[in-house]
Design a protein around this motif. Structure first.
Motif, PDB file in Angstrom:
ATOM      1  N   VAL A 215      46.038  30.109  40.054  1.00 19.90           N
ATOM      2  CA  VAL A 215      45.062  31.129  40.439  1.00 19.90           C
ATOM      3  C   VAL A 215      45.247  31.570  41.882  1.00 19.90           C
ATOM      4  O   VAL A 215      45.108  32.755  42.203  1.00 19.90           O
ATOM      5  CB  VAL A 215      43.631  30.606  40.209  1.00 19.90           C
ATOM      6  CG1 VAL A 215      42.601  31.551  40.821  1.00 19.90           C
ATOM      7  CG2 VAL A 215      43.359  30.432  38.721  1.00 19.90           C
ATOM      8  N   VAL A 216      45.575  30.638  42.776  1.00 23.02           N
ATOM      9  CA  VAL A 216      45.721  30.988  44.192  1.00 23.02           C
ATOM     10  C   VAL A 216      46.846  32.001  44.380  1.00 23.02           C
ATOM     11  O   VAL A 216      46.673  33.021  45.075  1.00 23.02           O
ATOM     12  CB  VAL A 216      45.975  29.729  45.045  1.00 23.02           C
ATOM     13  CG1 VAL A 216      46.337  30.118  46.477  1.00 23.02           C
ATOM     14  CG2 VAL A 216      44.745  28.822  45.036  1.00 23.02           C
ATOM     15  N   GLN A 217      47.991  31.752  43.762  1.00 25.45           N
ATOM     16  CA  GLN A 217      49.122  32.679  43.903  1.00 25.45           C
ATOM     17  C   GLN A 217      48.828  34.014  43.235  1.00 25.45           C
ATOM     18  O   GLN A 217      49.194  35.076  43.750  1.00 25.45           O
ATOM     19  CB  GLN A 217      50.392  32.040  43.313  1.00 25.45           C
ATOM     20  CG  GLN A 217      50.858  30.833  44.114  1.00 25.45           C
ATOM     21  CD  GLN A 217      52.101  30.160  43.554  1.00 25.45           C
ATOM     22  OE1 GLN A 217      52.789  29.450  44.273  1.00 25.45           O
ATOM     23  NE2 GLN A 217      52.404  30.341  42.277  1.00 25.45           N
ATOM     24  N   ARG A 218      48.136  33.978  42.087  1.00 26.00           N
ATOM     25  CA  ARG A 218      47.774  35.231  41.418  1.00 26.00           C
ATOM     26  C   ARG A 218      46.783  36.028  42.258  1.00 26.00           C
ATOM     27  O   ARG A 218      46.881  37.243  42.370  1.00 26.00           O
ATOM     28  CB  ARG A 218      47.190  34.947  40.039  1.00 26.00           C
ATOM     29  CG  ARG A 218      47.068  36.209  39.190  1.00 26.00           C
ATOM     30  CD  ARG A 218      46.336  35.996  37.864  1.00 26.00           C
ATOM     31  NE  ARG A 218      46.392  34.620  37.406  1.00 26.00           N
ATOM     32  CZ  ARG A 218      45.413  34.047  36.705  1.00 26.00           C
ATOM     33  NH1 ARG A 218      44.314  34.713  36.396  1.00 26.00           N
ATOM     34  NH2 ARG A 218      45.536  32.791  36.302  1.00 26.00           N
ATOM     35  N   ALA A 219      45.840  35.327  42.870  1.00 27.53           N
ATOM     36  CA  ALA A 219      44.847  36.001  43.711  1.00 27.53           C
ATOM     37  C   ALA A 219      45.512  36.711  44.891  1.00 27.53           C
ATOM     38  O   ALA A 219      45.152  37.850  45.230  1.00 27.53           O
ATOM     39  CB  ALA A 219      43.826  34.994  44.214  1.00 27.53           C
ATOM     40  N   LYS A 220      46.490  36.060  45.511  1.00 24.80           N
ATOM     41  CA  LYS A 220      47.202  36.673  46.637  1.00 24.80           C
ATOM     42  C   LYS A 220      47.958  37.915  46.185  1.00 24.80           C
ATOM     43  O   LYS A 220      47.978  38.936  46.888  1.00 24.80           O
ATOM     44  CB  LYS A 220      48.164  35.659  47.266  1.00 24.80           C
ATOM     45  CG  LYS A 220      47.479  34.527  48.006  1.00 24.80           C
ATOM     46  CD  LYS A 220      48.501  33.529  48.554  1.00 24.80           C
ATOM     47  CE  LYS A 220      47.814  32.393  49.288  1.00 24.80           C
ATOM     48  NZ  LYS A 220      48.796  31.381  49.783  1.00 24.80           N
ATOM     49  N   LEU A 221      48.583  37.830  45.021  1.00 23.06           N
ATOM     50  CA  LEU A 221      49.340  38.961  44.494  1.00 23.06           C
ATOM     51  C   LEU A 221      48.415  40.132  44.174  1.00 23.06           C
ATOM     52  O   LEU A 221      48.697  41.278  44.528  1.00 23.06           O
ATOM     53  CB  LEU A 221      50.105  38.524  43.248  1.00 23.06           C
ATOM     54  CG  LEU A 221      50.984  39.557  42.552  1.00 23.06           C
ATOM     55  CD1 LEU A 221      52.022  40.133  43.502  1.00 23.06           C
ATOM     56  CD2 LEU A 221      51.681  38.918  41.339  1.00 23.06           C
ATOM     57  N   ILE A 222      47.291  39.837  43.523  1.00 23.21           N
ATOM     58  CA  ILE A 222      46.326  40.888  43.191  1.00 23.21           C
ATOM     59  C   ILE A 222      45.757  41.529  44.454  1.00 23.21           C
ATOM     60  O   ILE A 222      45.633  42.753  44.553  1.00 23.21           O
ATOM     61  CB  ILE A 222      45.194  40.312  42.312  1.00 23.21           C
ATOM     62  CG1 ILE A 222      45.728  39.939  40.927  1.00 23.21           C
ATOM     63  CG2 ILE A 222      44.043  41.307  42.181  1.00 23.21           C
ATOM     64  CD1 ILE A 222      44.764  39.117  40.098  1.00 23.21           C
TER      65      ILE A 222
ATOM     66  N   LYS B 262      34.361  31.766  36.340  1.00 26.47           N
ATOM     67  CA  LYS B 262      34.002  31.947  37.745  1.00 26.47           C
ATOM     68  C   LYS B 262      35.198  32.458  38.551  1.00 26.47           C
ATOM     69  O   LYS B 262      35.044  33.360  39.398  1.00 26.47           O
ATOM     70  CB  LYS B 262      33.498  30.624  38.336  1.00 26.47           C
ATOM     71  CG  LYS B 262      32.061  30.287  37.978  1.00 26.47           C
ATOM     72  CD  LYS B 262      31.608  29.004  38.667  1.00 26.47           C
ATOM     73  CE  LYS B 262      30.131  28.756  38.448  1.00 26.47           C
ATOM     74  NZ  LYS B 262      29.681  27.485  39.095  1.00 26.47           N
ATOM     75  N   LEU B 263      36.365  31.913  38.293  1.00 22.24           N
ATOM     76  CA  LEU B 263      37.556  32.333  39.028  1.00 22.24           C
ATOM     77  C   LEU B 263      37.989  33.739  38.621  1.00 22.24           C
ATOM     78  O   LEU B 263      38.398  34.536  39.477  1.00 22.24           O
ATOM     79  CB  LEU B 263      38.683  31.331  38.812  1.00 22.24           C
ATOM     80  CG  LEU B 263      38.488  29.977  39.506  1.00 22.24           C
ATOM     81  CD1 LEU B 263      39.538  28.967  39.056  1.00 22.24           C
ATOM     82  CD2 LEU B 263      38.518  30.131  41.031  1.00 22.24           C
ATOM     83  N   MET B 264      37.915  34.058  37.348  1.00 18.33           N
ATOM     84  CA  MET B 264      38.229  35.423  36.908  1.00 18.33           C
ATOM     85  C   MET B 264      37.286  36.426  37.572  1.00 18.33           C
ATOM     86  O   MET B 264      37.704  37.513  37.982  1.00 18.33           O
ATOM     87  CB  MET B 264      38.147  35.531  35.393  1.00 18.33           C
ATOM     88  CG  MET B 264      39.276  34.837  34.657  1.00 18.33           C
ATOM     89  SD  MET B 264      39.070  34.849  32.854  1.00 18.33           S
ATOM     90  CE  MET B 264      39.355  36.597  32.494  1.00 18.33           C
ATOM     91  N   SER B 265      36.019  36.060  37.682  1.00 13.84           N
ATOM     92  CA  SER B 265      35.049  36.931  38.355  1.00 13.84           C
ATOM     93  C   SER B 265      35.407  37.111  39.814  1.00 13.84           C
ATOM     94  O   SER B 265      35.351  38.226  40.353  1.00 13.84           O
ATOM     95  CB  SER B 265      33.638  36.337  38.222  1.00 13.84           C
ATOM     96  OG  SER B 265      33.257  36.202  36.872  1.00 13.84           O
ATOM     97  N   LYS B 266      35.791  36.033  40.466  1.00 16.90           N
ATOM     98  CA  LYS B 266      36.150  36.090  41.886  1.00 16.90           C
ATOM     99  C   LYS B 266      37.410  36.919  42.114  1.00 16.90           C
ATOM    100  O   LYS B 266      37.534  37.621  43.129  1.00 16.90           O
ATOM    101  CB  LYS B 266      36.338  34.670  42.420  1.00 16.90           C
ATOM    102  CG  LYS B 266      36.321  34.562  43.935  1.00 16.90           C
ATOM    103  CD  LYS B 266      36.258  33.121  44.369  1.00 16.90           C
ATOM    104  CE  LYS B 266      36.117  32.998  45.887  1.00 16.90           C
ATOM    105  NZ  LYS B 266      34.855  33.569  46.391  1.00 16.90           N
ATOM    106  N   LEU B 267      38.348  36.871  41.157  1.00 18.95           N
ATOM    107  CA  LEU B 267      39.585  37.646  41.280  1.00 18.95           C
ATOM    108  C   LEU B 267      39.363  39.131  41.008  1.00 18.95           C
ATOM    109  O   LEU B 267      40.247  39.940  41.314  1.00 18.95           O
ATOM    110  CB  LEU B 267      40.658  37.106  40.323  1.00 18.95           C
ATOM    111  CG  LEU B 267      41.654  36.104  40.926  1.00 18.95           C
ATOM    112  CD1 LEU B 267      40.943  34.860  41.439  1.00 18.95           C
ATOM    113  CD2 LEU B 267      42.705  35.713  39.891  1.00 18.95           C
TER     114      LEU B 267
END
Length: 304
Positions: free
Chosen positions: A63-70, A105-110
């Motif tokens: 999730v961390v790497q995906r969040a940075k990419l998004i 929760k993480l999908m919402s945050k992303l």
């Protein structure tokens, strides 16, 4: 907006392809609007990246790497729609312990704006799924699961319309047949509706009534089934329907490095994409709309 055709480019090339007789040079001079679709499928509770010594996916995903990419893509593009094609649940101890709370929760945050329902969303039963809805700050879409006699009924819509800089995007969801795949006691009175008939009604509403510029199907039907040629899948859905512009798929864990082009029931082109599983890739499709109702499309899969 009139019906458009789509072409794809290779993963290695970022060259745009002009459609409808519109040259690239003339396209550059027109007033254009860009819409970026980002998508995932079958993440299966893979919150963390794979270990760096993993034999198949070393250091990938998470999730961390995906969040940075998004976040980076959103900084570079003003109109972004982030979608998921189901099975965000089940696959690691995170789901066993939190029951889907952490995933939602993480999908919402992303910044996800919509997802459809995969078969593994029922792994803790329909009551377990409903109990996690409070954590989903995005829309749950399923047009062919009839939940009217279940606890999930208040939480699910067949479709949602998103406005992005004047571009009207209609998104609807489809789920795989649950009978024979999921124990009946897990989905209770959920009724499975025919995906082709359902899609026909969805595109009638989204294209004819709502006048959407782009129609996207979030599908958890599966890309294709070599051993079951008559089973409904994304390729068959495209072939048997019309007015769907992009099918974002899931369920079969199919790794496509770029969208596939299929012909629909009236011989128009449909983009189909699926980016494997476990959050290893992030799908991206850019649509460029000009003021003459033409489109350029450019898609690829990005390693997370």
């Amino acid at each position: 907006m009139k019906r458009r055709d789509f072409l794809k480019n290779t993963l290695a090339s970022s060259t745009l392809v002009g459609l409808g007789g519109l040259s690239l040079s003339s396209f550059d001079t027109l007033k254009t609007k860009k819409l970026t679709i980002l998508h995932t499928n079958d993440v299966h509770s893979h919150i963390d990246a794979f270990p760096v010594n993993h034999p198949k996916y070393p250091g990938m995903g998470g999730v961390v790497q995906r969040a940075k990419l998004i976040e980076q893509i959103k900084k570079e593009n003003s109109n972004v729609l982030l979608l998921d094609a189901g099975d965000s649940f089940q696959g690691t101890p995170y789901y066993n312990y939190y029951g889907g709370e952490l995933e939602f929760k993480l999908m919402s945050k992303l910044g996800y704006e919509a997802t459809t329902i995969g078969n593994h969303e029922f792994d803790n039963g329909i009551d377990g799924l409903a109990s996690q809805m409070q954590h989903a700050k995005f829309q749950i879409l399923s047009a062919n699961y009839d939940f009217k006699n279940t606890i999930m009924h208040p939480f699910v819509k067949p479709y949602q319309i998103f406005m992005k800089d004047g571009i009207k995007v209609g998104v609807f969801g489809l789920g795989v047949e649950l009978a024979g795949l999921v124990d009946k006691k897990m989905y209770k009175e959920t009724v499975y509706l025919d995906p082709v008939e359902t899609s026909t009604e969805m595109v009638r509403i989204l294209k004819k009534v709502e006048k959407c510029d782009l129609v996207i199907c979030l599908s958890h039907l599966g890309y294709s089934y070599n051993n079951e040629p008559n089973k409904i899948c994304d390729l068959k859905l495209a072939e048997l329907t019309q007015d769907i512009d992009l099918i974002i798929g899931g369920h079969t864990h199919t790794f496509l490095d770029k969208p596939v082009i299929a012909k629909n029931a009236i011989d128009k082109e449909v983009l189909i994409n699926q980016v494997g599983c476990f959050g290893i890739n992030l799908g991206r499709v850019d649509f460029y709309f000009d003021n003459d109702s033409s489109i350029v499309a450019n898609g690829k899969s990005i390693l997370v």
